[in-house]
Design a protein around this motif. Structure first.
Motif, PDB file in Angstrom:
ATOM      1  N   ASP A  73       0.821  -1.215   0.000  1.00 39.60           N
ATOM      2  CA  ASP A  73       0.000   0.000   0.000  1.00 39.60           C
ATOM      3  C   ASP A  73       0.852   1.261   0.000  1.00 39.60           C
ATOM      4  O   ASP A  73       0.530   2.241  -0.683  1.00 39.60           O
ATOM      5  CB  ASP A  73      -0.916   0.026   1.236  1.00 39.60           C
ATOM      6  CG  ASP A  73      -1.963  -1.061   1.218  1.00 39.60           C
ATOM      7  OD1 ASP A  73      -2.155  -1.687   0.151  1.00 39.60           O
ATOM      8  OD2 ASP A  73      -2.590  -1.303   2.269  1.00 39.60           O
ATOM      9  N   VAL A  74       1.942   1.256   0.765  1.00 41.11           N
ATOM     10  CA  VAL A  74       2.755   2.460   0.909  1.00 41.11           C
ATOM     11  C   VAL A  74       3.781   2.580  -0.217  1.00 41.11           C
ATOM     12  O   VAL A  74       3.974   3.653  -0.785  1.00 41.11           O
ATOM     13  CB  VAL A  74       3.486   2.465   2.270  1.00 41.11           C
ATOM     14  CG1 VAL A  74       4.216   3.784   2.480  1.00 41.11           C
ATOM     15  CG2 VAL A  74       2.503   2.226   3.407  1.00 41.11           C
ATOM     16  N   PHE A  75       4.439   1.473  -0.543  1.00 41.41           N
ATOM     17  CA  PHE A  75       5.456   1.471  -1.594  1.00 41.41           C
ATOM     18  C   PHE A  75       5.212   0.278  -2.522  1.00 41.41           C
ATOM     19  O   PHE A  75       5.978  -0.693  -2.509  1.00 41.41           O
ATOM     20  CB  PHE A  75       6.858   1.369  -0.988  1.00 41.41           C
ATOM     21  CG  PHE A  75       7.186   2.449   0.002  1.00 41.41           C
ATOM     22  CD1 PHE A  75       7.419   3.754  -0.406  1.00 41.41           C
ATOM     23  CD2 PHE A  75       7.269   2.153   1.365  1.00 41.41           C
ATOM     24  CE1 PHE A  75       7.734   4.746   0.511  1.00 41.41           C
ATOM     25  CE2 PHE A  75       7.582   3.135   2.285  1.00 41.41           C
ATOM     26  CZ  PHE A  75       7.803   4.440   1.863  1.00 41.41           C
ATOM     27  N   PRO A  76       4.141   0.318  -3.323  1.00 36.88           N
ATOM     28  CA  PRO A  76       3.799  -0.855  -4.142  1.00 36.88           C
ATOM     29  C   PRO A  76       4.891  -1.243  -5.130  1.00 36.88           C
ATOM     30  O   PRO A  76       4.995  -2.423  -5.493  1.00 36.88           O
ATOM     31  CB  PRO A  76       2.514  -0.416  -4.864  1.00 36.88           C
ATOM     32  CG  PRO A  76       2.515   1.083  -4.794  1.00 36.88           C
ATOM     33  CD  PRO A  76       3.178   1.422  -3.508  1.00 36.88           C
ATOM     34  N   ASP A  77       5.704  -0.301  -5.551  1.00 33.48           N
ATOM     35  CA  ASP A  77       6.758  -0.610  -6.510  1.00 33.48           C
ATOM     36  C   ASP A  77       7.967  -1.298  -5.864  1.00 33.48           C
ATOM     37  O   ASP A  77       8.913  -1.663  -6.568  1.00 33.48           O
ATOM     38  CB  ASP A  77       7.207   0.663  -7.224  1.00 33.48           C
ATOM     39  CG  ASP A  77       7.644   1.758  -6.263  1.00 33.48           C
ATOM     40  OD1 ASP A  77       6.969   1.919  -5.232  1.00 33.48           O
ATOM     41  OD2 ASP A  77       8.640   2.459  -6.545  1.00 33.48           O
ATOM     42  N   LEU A  78       7.924  -1.479  -4.536  1.00 33.74           N
ATOM     43  CA  LEU A  78       9.043  -2.119  -3.848  1.00 33.74           C
ATOM     44  C   LEU A  78       8.740  -3.549  -3.412  1.00 33.74           C
ATOM     45  O   LEU A  78       9.556  -4.179  -2.738  1.00 33.74           O
ATOM     46  CB  LEU A  78       9.442  -1.303  -2.607  1.00 33.74           C
ATOM     47  CG  LEU A  78       9.934   0.117  -2.848  1.00 33.74           C
ATOM     48  CD1 LEU A  78      10.408   0.746  -1.541  1.00 33.74           C
ATOM     49  CD2 LEU A  78      11.053   0.148  -3.891  1.00 33.74           C
ATOM     50  N   VAL A  79       7.594  -4.064  -3.796  1.00 33.25           N
ATOM     51  CA  VAL A  79       7.233  -5.419  -3.386  1.00 33.25           C
ATOM     52  C   VAL A  79       8.266  -6.431  -3.866  1.00 33.25           C
ATOM     53  O   VAL A  79       8.613  -7.382  -3.147  1.00 33.25           O
ATOM     54  CB  VAL A  79       5.819  -5.781  -3.893  1.00 33.25           C
ATOM     55  CG1 VAL A  79       5.522  -7.261  -3.657  1.00 33.25           C
ATOM     56  CG2 VAL A  79       4.767  -4.923  -3.203  1.00 33.25           C
ATOM     57  N   ASP A  80       8.793  -6.214  -5.059  1.00 35.55           N
ATOM     58  CA  ASP A  80       9.787  -7.158  -5.564  1.00 35.55           C
ATOM     59  C   ASP A  80      11.113  -7.061  -4.818  1.00 35.55           C
ATOM     60  O   ASP A  80      11.978  -7.921  -4.977  1.00 35.55           O
ATOM     61  CB  ASP A  80      10.011  -6.950  -7.065  1.00 35.55           C
ATOM     62  CG  ASP A  80      10.711  -5.633  -7.377  1.00 35.55           C
ATOM     63  OD1 ASP A  80      10.363  -4.617  -6.739  1.00 35.55           O
ATOM     64  OD2 ASP A  80      11.598  -5.615  -8.252  1.00 35.55           O
ATOM     65  N   HIS A  81      11.275  -6.027  -3.982  1.00 36.15           N
ATOM     66  CA  HIS A  81      12.498  -5.897  -3.198  1.00 36.15           C
ATOM     67  C   HIS A  81      12.539  -6.868  -2.015  1.00 36.15           C
ATOM     68  O   HIS A  81      13.594  -7.011  -1.391  1.00 36.15           O
ATOM     69  CB  HIS A  81      12.637  -4.464  -2.668  1.00 36.15           C
ATOM     70  CG  HIS A  81      13.139  -3.497  -3.699  1.00 36.15           C
ATOM     71  ND1 HIS A  81      13.965  -2.448  -3.402  1.00 36.15           N
ATOM     72  CD2 HIS A  81      12.921  -3.431  -5.045  1.00 36.15           C
ATOM     73  CE1 HIS A  81      14.240  -1.762  -4.508  1.00 36.15           C
ATOM     74  NE2 HIS A  81      13.613  -2.337  -5.511  1.00 36.15           N
ATOM     75  N   VAL A  82      11.408  -7.479  -1.696  1.00 30.22           N
ATOM     76  CA  VAL A  82      11.369  -8.431  -0.585  1.00 30.22           C
ATOM     77  C   VAL A  82      11.028  -9.829  -1.102  1.00 30.22           C
ATOM     78  O   VAL A  82      10.319 -10.606  -0.465  1.00 30.22           O
ATOM     79  CB  VAL A  82      10.386  -7.974   0.510  1.00 30.22           C
ATOM     80  CG1 VAL A  82      10.900  -6.725   1.195  1.00 30.22           C
ATOM     81  CG2 VAL A  82       8.988  -7.719  -0.065  1.00 30.22           C
ATOM     82  N   LEU A  83      11.572 -10.141  -2.258  1.00 27.10           N
ATOM     83  CA  LEU A  83      11.443 -11.462  -2.862  1.00 27.10           C
ATOM     84  C   LEU A  83      12.844 -12.004  -3.130  1.00 27.10           C
ATOM     85  O   LEU A  83      13.789 -11.231  -3.333  1.00 27.10           O
ATOM     86  CB  LEU A  83      10.661 -11.367  -4.173  1.00 27.10           C
ATOM     87  CG  LEU A  83       9.183 -10.959  -4.072  1.00 27.10           C
ATOM     88  CD1 LEU A  83       8.592 -10.792  -5.468  1.00 27.10           C
ATOM     89  CD2 LEU A  83       8.397 -11.976  -3.269  1.00 27.10           C
ATOM     90  N   PRO A  84      13.017 -13.309  -3.137  1.00 21.38           N
ATOM     91  CA  PRO A  84      12.025 -14.359  -2.907  1.00 21.38           C
ATOM     92  C   PRO A  84      11.629 -14.480  -1.437  1.00 21.38           C
ATOM     93  O   PRO A  84      12.404 -14.135  -0.547  1.00 21.38           O
ATOM     94  CB  PRO A  84      12.744 -15.618  -3.375  1.00 21.38           C
ATOM     95  CG  PRO A  84      14.190 -15.324  -3.095  1.00 21.38           C
ATOM     96  CD  PRO A  84      14.375 -13.863  -3.389  1.00 21.38           C
ATOM     97  N   THR A  85      10.423 -14.989  -1.222  1.00 18.50           N
ATOM     98  CA  THR A  85       9.946 -15.205   0.143  1.00 18.50           C
ATOM     99  C   THR A  85      10.788 -16.284   0.812  1.00 18.50           C
ATOM    100  O   THR A  85      10.930 -17.383   0.274  1.00 18.50           O
ATOM    101  CB  THR A  85       8.473 -15.643   0.129  1.00 18.50           C
ATOM    102  OG1 THR A  85       7.694 -14.652  -0.532  1.00 18.50           O
ATOM    103  CG2 THR A  85       7.963 -15.845   1.553  1.00 18.50           C
ATOM    104  N   PRO A  86      11.375 -16.001   1.967  1.00 21.30           N
ATOM    105  CA  PRO A  86      12.187 -17.027   2.642  1.00 21.30           C
ATOM    106  C   PRO A  86      11.369 -18.268   2.968  1.00 21.30           C
ATOM    107  O   PRO A  86      10.180 -18.177   3.312  1.00 21.30           O
ATOM    108  CB  PRO A  86      12.642 -16.327   3.931  1.00 21.30           C
ATOM    109  CG  PRO A  86      12.533 -14.873   3.630  1.00 21.30           C
ATOM    110  CD  PRO A  86      11.360 -14.734   2.704  1.00 21.30           C
TER     111      PRO A  86
END
Length: 281
Positions: free
Chosen positions: A87-100
């Motif tokens: 919601d706050v930084f939608p363009d940064l979702v890929d920065h926390v991938l891959p899911t551990p």
């Protein structure tokens, strides 16, 4: 009591040594592949200078927020708290991938065919940002809904004080709430709270690039000595599903409806637990 620091941990080892026994652990390399390792206050200021964000000190421009949390004024900085990254930084979702793999499967993100249940659980299971500067979080508590927490520090450090579930008799729980009456664990009025002298806790520092797995039932509070950029994801699966169901049932004011929902979610959890881990999402 101490909290282990581990690297190169397999999921089997994590499950056997920490998830099922419910022991906290600092994982030093669980998010090594994340692009979020590049996050700094300066990076956010350059990328989103005029973005408006909601903090505990009101709405602020992001550049002003970052200036405030990095200031050396000595005053507590503002807090951008528990807001979904998407919601706050939608363009940064890929920065926390891959899911551990340590947070998979996460049943909070599933479809339970009941709107209010989906909204509650799906919201709880989203990756949230916690950005702050120079402050003590003045509440000793356990997390809601029986969830485990996976907290990753991207910039700065954070000091956790944690107490095992068996220390609760000394922590002055506030009625049936998930909060303690004790505000500051480093400055406790032992005249008012004499049993706290018996409490055995430990402090653990989580540095940039590290993640803390904090199991359900562990009481905790935190302190950040400077600017801190962190994310957290709540986790529920076969290891703690029964606690989630119990929490949801206890929070409902309609006993018959709560009992039916509890029975339904218990059955769903039992079915999921029979699936291979790769399919129990």
């Amino acid at each position: 009591m101490s909290v282990d620091r581990r690297s190169g941990l397999s999921y089997v080892e994590f499950e056997r040594e920490y998830l099922l026994p419910r022991r906290p652990v600092v994982l030093t390399d669980a998010t090594a592949k994340w692009k979020a390792s590049s996050w700094t206050p300066a990076w956010f200021k350059e990328r989103y200078p005029d973005k408006r964000v909601s903090t505990d000190q009101g709405e602020m421009r992001l550049s002003d927020f970052m200036d405030a949390i990095t200031s050396d004024s000595g005053e507590p900085g503002p807090f951008l708290r528990e807001q979904p990254l998407e919601d706050v930084f939608p363009d940064l979702v890929d920065h926390v991938l891959p899911t551990p793999e340590f947070v998979r499967p996460n049943w909070l993100q599933d479809d339970y065919r009941i709107g209010r249940v989906n909204r509650r659980l799906n919201r709880e299971g989203k990756i949230e940002v916690n950005f702050a500067g120079r402050r003590v979080f003045p509440y000793l508590h356990i997390d809601d809904l029986g969830v485990h927490a996976f907290i990753t520090q991207h910039y700065g450090s954070k000091e956790f004080t944690v107490f095992a579930p068996d220390q609760e008799p000394y922590l002055y729980r506030r009625g049936t709430e998930r909060f303690s009456e004790i505000v500051d664990v480093d400055n406790v009025d032992t005249t008012k709270y004499p049993l706290f002298a018996k409490a055995k806790g430990t402090k653990v520092v989580v540095n940039a690039g590290e993640s803390l797995f904090n199991p359900f039932g562990w009481w905790h509070t935190t302190r950040v000595p400077g600017a801190s950029l962190a994310t957290v994801v709540s986790l529920s699966n076969a290891s703690n599903w029964s606690e989630l169901v119990t929490c949801l049932r206890g929070q409902s004011g309609r006993p018959l409806l709560a009992a039916g929902l509890a029975a339904y979610l218990t059955a769903v959890g039992t079915a999921k637990s029979l699936l291979p881990r790769s399919r129990a999402t």
